[in-house]
Design a protein around this motif. Structure first.
Motif, PDB file in Angstrom:
ATOM      1  N   LEU A   1      13.105   6.824   5.751  1.00 18.38           N
ATOM      2  CA  LEU A   1      13.082   6.212   4.427  1.00 18.38           C
ATOM      3  C   LEU A   1      11.689   6.404   3.851  1.00 18.38           C
ATOM      4  N   ARG A   2      11.625   6.420   2.529  1.00 15.35           N
ATOM      5  CA  ARG A   2      10.333   6.494   1.850  1.00 15.35           C
ATOM      6  C   ARG A   2      10.234   5.347   0.863  1.00 15.35           C
ATOM      7  N   LEU A   3       9.233   4.514   1.065  1.00 13.10           N
ATOM      8  CA  LEU A   3       8.976   3.409   0.155  1.00 13.10           C
ATOM      9  C   LEU A   3       7.925   3.812  -0.858  1.00 13.10           C
ATOM     10  N   SER A   4       8.062   3.267  -2.058  1.00 12.06           N
ATOM     11  CA  SER A   4       7.075   3.492  -3.115  1.00 12.06           C
ATOM     12  C   SER A   4       6.618   2.157  -3.657  1.00 12.06           C
ATOM     13  N   CYS A   5       5.397   2.106  -4.107  1.00  9.64           N
ATOM     14  CA  CYS A   5       4.857   0.906  -4.727  1.00  9.64           C
ATOM     15  C   CYS A   5       3.980   1.322  -5.895  1.00  9.64           C
ATOM     16  N   ALA A   6       4.390   0.906  -7.075  1.00 15.15           N
ATOM     17  CA  ALA A   6       3.636   1.224  -8.280  1.00 15.15           C
ATOM     18  C   ALA A   6       2.827   0.014  -8.714  1.00 15.15           C
ATOM     19  N   ALA A   7       1.553   0.231  -8.950  1.00 16.52           N
ATOM     20  CA  ALA A   7       0.657  -0.826  -9.391  1.00 16.52           C
ATOM     21  C   ALA A   7       0.397  -0.707 -10.884  1.00 16.52           C
ATOM     22  N   SER A   8       0.324  -1.840 -11.527  1.00 21.44           N
ATOM     23  CA  SER A   8      -0.026  -1.868 -12.948  1.00 21.44           C
ATOM     24  C   SER A   8      -0.949  -3.050 -13.191  1.00 21.44           C
ATOM     25  N   GLY A   9      -1.499  -3.089 -14.384  1.00 21.33           N
ATOM     26  CA  GLY A   9      -2.440  -4.156 -14.708  1.00 21.33           C
ATOM     27  C   GLY A   9      -3.862  -3.715 -14.428  1.00 21.33           C
ATOM     28  N   SER A  10      -4.649  -4.597 -13.865  1.00 19.83           N
ATOM     29  CA  SER A  10      -6.073  -4.340 -13.711  1.00 19.83           C
ATOM     30  C   SER A  10      -6.426  -3.713 -12.364  1.00 19.83           C
ATOM     31  N   ILE A  11      -5.588  -2.807 -11.871  1.00 17.87           N
ATOM     32  CA  ILE A  11      -5.917  -2.113 -10.631  1.00 17.87           C
ATOM     33  C   ILE A  11      -7.129  -1.230 -10.888  1.00 17.87           C
ATOM     34  N   ARG A  12      -8.042  -1.214  -9.937  1.00 12.49           N
ATOM     35  CA  ARG A  12      -9.280  -0.469 -10.082  1.00 12.49           C
ATOM     36  C   ARG A  12      -9.292   0.720  -9.137  1.00 12.49           C
ATOM     37  N   ARG A  13     -10.083   1.697  -9.463  1.00 15.86           N
ATOM     38  CA  ARG A  13     -10.124   2.941  -8.701  1.00 15.86           C
ATOM     39  C   ARG A  13     -10.471   2.696  -7.237  1.00 15.86           C
ATOM     40  N   ASN A  14     -11.358   1.749  -6.952  1.00 15.96           N
ATOM     41  CA  ASN A  14     -11.784   1.505  -5.573  1.00 15.96           C
ATOM     42  C   ASN A  14     -10.915   0.502  -4.828  1.00 15.96           C
ATOM     43  N   ASP A  15      -9.943  -0.083  -5.491  1.00 17.19           N
ATOM     44  CA  ASP A  15      -9.072  -1.043  -4.811  1.00 17.19           C
ATOM     45  C   ASP A  15      -8.233  -0.337  -3.766  1.00 17.19           C
ATOM     46  N   CYS A  16      -7.793  -1.103  -2.768  1.00 19.35           N
ATOM     47  CA  CYS A  16      -6.993  -0.546  -1.686  1.00 19.35           C
ATOM     48  C   CYS A  16      -5.564  -1.078  -1.781  1.00 19.35           C
ATOM     49  N   MET A  17      -4.642  -0.228  -1.403  1.00 17.99           N
ATOM     50  CA  MET A  17      -3.246  -0.644  -1.351  1.00 17.99           C
ATOM     51  C   MET A  17      -2.696  -0.383   0.042  1.00 17.99           C
ATOM     52  N   GLY A  18      -1.686  -1.139   0.400  1.00 13.78           N
ATOM     53  CA  GLY A  18      -1.132  -0.965   1.732  1.00 13.78           C
ATOM     54  C   GLY A  18       0.228  -1.619   1.866  1.00 13.78           C
TER      55      GLY A  18
ATOM     56  N   THR B   1      13.206  -3.070  11.350  1.00 12.31           N
ATOM     57  CA  THR B   1      13.922  -3.866  10.356  1.00 12.31           C
ATOM     58  C   THR B   1      13.061  -5.042   9.912  1.00 12.31           C
ATOM     59  N   ALA B   2      12.856  -5.143   8.610  1.00 13.96           N
ATOM     60  CA  ALA B   2      11.992  -6.187   8.059  1.00 13.96           C
ATOM     61  C   ALA B   2      12.002  -6.107   6.544  1.00 13.96           C
ATOM     62  N   LEU B   3      11.411  -7.116   5.945  1.00 12.49           N
ATOM     63  CA  LEU B   3      11.108  -7.077   4.512  1.00 12.49           C
ATOM     64  C   LEU B   3       9.722  -6.467   4.377  1.00 12.49           C
ATOM     65  N   TYR B   4       9.641  -5.371   3.682  1.00 15.04           N
ATOM     66  CA  TYR B   4       8.380  -4.649   3.536  1.00 15.04           C
ATOM     67  C   TYR B   4       7.720  -5.008   2.210  1.00 15.04           C
ATOM     68  N   TYR B   5       6.458  -5.381   2.306  1.00 10.19           N
ATOM     69  CA  TYR B   5       5.698  -5.781   1.137  1.00 10.19           C
ATOM     70  C   TYR B   5       4.578  -4.789   0.858  1.00 10.19           C
ATOM     71  N   CYS B   6       4.395  -4.503  -0.410  1.00  7.17           N
ATOM     72  CA  CYS B   6       3.217  -3.776  -0.856  1.00  7.17           C
ATOM     73  C   CYS B   6       2.136  -4.794  -1.188  1.00  7.17           C
ATOM     74  N   ALA B   7       0.912  -4.460  -0.904  1.00  4.57           N
ATOM     75  CA  ALA B   7      -0.201  -5.358  -1.186  1.00  4.57           C
ATOM     76  C   ALA B   7      -1.385  -4.565  -1.708  1.00  4.57           C
ATOM     77  N   ALA B   8      -2.243  -5.263  -2.421  1.00  2.00           N
ATOM     78  CA  ALA B   8      -3.467  -4.651  -2.932  1.00  2.00           C
ATOM     79  C   ALA B   8      -4.632  -5.594  -2.698  1.00  2.00           C
ATOM     80  N   GLU B   9      -5.775  -5.016  -2.419  1.00  2.00           N
ATOM     81  CA  GLU B   9      -6.983  -5.808  -2.214  1.00  2.00           C
ATOM     82  C   GLU B   9      -8.132  -5.185  -2.985  1.00  2.00           C
ATOM     83  N   ARG B  10      -8.895  -6.025  -3.630  1.00  2.00           N
ATOM     84  CA  ARG B  10     -10.103  -5.551  -4.294  1.00  2.00           C
ATOM     85  C   ARG B  10     -11.086  -5.056  -3.238  1.00  2.00           C
ATOM     86  N   ALA B  11     -11.691  -3.923  -3.479  1.00  3.84           N
ATOM     87  CA  ALA B  11     -12.719  -3.415  -2.571  1.00  3.84           C
ATOM     88  C   ALA B  11     -13.823  -4.460  -2.451  1.00  3.84           C
TER      89      ALA B  11
END
Length: 128
Positions: free
Chosen positions: A18-35, A90-100
């Motif tokens: 499977l391939r999961l995707s997560c699209a970020a919008s709003g005030s995401i910054r270039r140095n922020d991390c996603m996971g 098997t699980a609920l998969y969450y996308c997350a973002a953190e400010r650098a």
């Protein structure tokens, strides 16, 4: 504020992909991390795969060699390619973002001490 929207979850048999995707919008910054994190019923949420810098990644031991995290900076989107899936994935998969939050050697890093933003989650079910 940052909004995260996941997609791509579903049901698959063991050994599938499977391939999961997560699209970020709003005030995401270039140095922020996603996971990606996941939470199975009755278990604590755990980190699966994360960017810790622009090109640095971290994987849970249980998914190394099977899962690959990647991103498209132009689209503010992070992906999780999951191969050789097992029922224990098997699980609920969450996308997350953190400010650098760590600046070292001229580069920004993310500690992932606590994610700043979360998606709503997408279910992945692997049957044996």
């Amino acid at each position: 504020h940052v909004q995260l929207v996941e997609s791509g979850g579903g049901s698959v048999q063991a050994g599938g992909s499977l391939r999961l995707s997560c699209a970020a919008s709003g005030s995401i910054r270039r140095n922020d991390c996603m996971g990606w994190f996941r939470q199975a019923p009755g278990k604590e949420r755990e980190g699966v795969a994360r960017f810790v810098s622009d090109d640095g990644t971290n994987y849970a031991d249980s998914v190394k060699g099977r899962f690959t995290i990647s991103k498209d900076n132009a689209k503010n989107t992070v992906y999780l390619q999951m191969n050789s899936l097992k029922p224990e994935d098997t699980a609920l998969y969450y996308c997350a973002a953190e400010r650098a939050n760590i600046f070292s050697g001229g580069r920004w890093y993310c500690s992932w001490a606590e994610a700043d933003y979360w998606g709503q989650g997408t279910q992945v079910t692997v049957s044996s």
